[in-house]
Structures are given as structure tokens and as C-alpha cells.
Enzyme design. Sequence first.
Site, short mmCIF file in Angstrom:
data_model
loop_
_atom_site.label_atom_id
_atom_site.label_comp_id
_atom_site.label_asym_id
_atom_site.label_seq_id
_atom_site.Cartn_x
_atom_site.Cartn_y
_atom_site.Cartn_z
N ARG A 1 0.82 -1.22 0.00
CA ARG A 1 0.00 0.00 0.00
C ARG A 1 0.85 1.27 0.00
NH1 ARG A 1 -3.07 -3.61 3.20
NH2 ARG A 1 -2.12 -2.75 5.07
N GLU B 1 7.48 -9.37 16.45
CA GLU B 1 7.08 -9.82 17.78
C GLU B 1 7.20 -11.34 17.90
OE1 GLU B 1 3.35 -9.32 20.88
OE2 GLU B 1 3.29 -8.32 18.93
#
Length: 174
Positions: free
Chosen positions: A58, A95
Site C-alpha cells: 500500500r 514480535e
Amino acid sequence: MNLKDHIRHVPDFPKPGILFYDISTLLAHAAAWAEAMRQVKEAVAPLKPDLLVGIESRGFLVAAPLALSLGIGFVMVRKKNKLPGAVVSHSYDLEYGSDTIEIQEGAVAKGQRVVILDDLLATGGTMTAAVDLCRKVGAEVVGTNYLIELSFLNGRQRLADKGVGVHSLMVYDS
């Protein structure tokens, strides 16, 4: 015009508990999209970049037309094995695991001023990696720009720690 009126909120996407800020409704509204691009241009032009760098995918939607409007080049940062030819890679921790992004070798000349663009700033992990990658190939990263920032996820601070400026059109505090 309030650009936030053109952002659709999609609960539980891509997984339960996540609120997705969908820019497709902004892109579909010509006047709102034109206003968003005008505001991004107003923020980026004073930085005097030589190139704009867009992050897959995007970020391409913002960086490519803006580069054309500014009369400068556009370069893609993509996930591993998506660019043809010789590339420079940068791996980074997430993460839960790691990822790798790449830029084509020679796409950025040493010392060129770049602004890196993406649609959304959340934790700043991918953008921080893109900054590191651009610096690795010799670019001077003069700023980053986003349509949307989720300020509660502290991505801005992560980039400030790297010495990189942040500009966002719309900020959500929760």
C-alpha cells in the site's frame, strides 16, 4: 474535508481483536484521494527528496503517484524474493519471528535524499527496517510519511529513536 470520514473501520480483521483502518474507501473517492495526495505533497516537497521509497504494497499507492507529481523517481521496498535482479536484503525481528525486505541493487545512489512512504504507521517495525535498508545502500533518509498513524502503538517514538521524522495525515489515538 475531513479525510477520516473516508476511512472505513473493519473490526476483527485480519484476526479477532484487530480494528483495521481500510484506505480503499479513501482511494475510491476521487476528491478525498486528491486532497490526501495534495496534503502528502505539501508535507514531502519541503524535504527536497531525490527519490521516494514505497513499502510493499500500500505504500506504493502513495509513493508512486507522489513521485510522478514531484518529478522525481520512485523505488520499491518489497518482501524477500519479489524483486528481479540483484538485491540488497535486510532482515529484522518481529514480535513472533522475523522477516526480510529487499531493495534492488543500485536503485538508490549513495547520498541520495529519500522519503519513505507507507499507508499506515503502527509499531514502526517495518518502517524502521526500511530506514535501515535505505541507509545500508547509502541513502540519506530525510523523513517518513503515512496516511494513517496509530499513535497508541508508539511507532513514532521508534522512528525518532532512529533520528527519522514522521508526518501522518490522520492520527488515531485508540
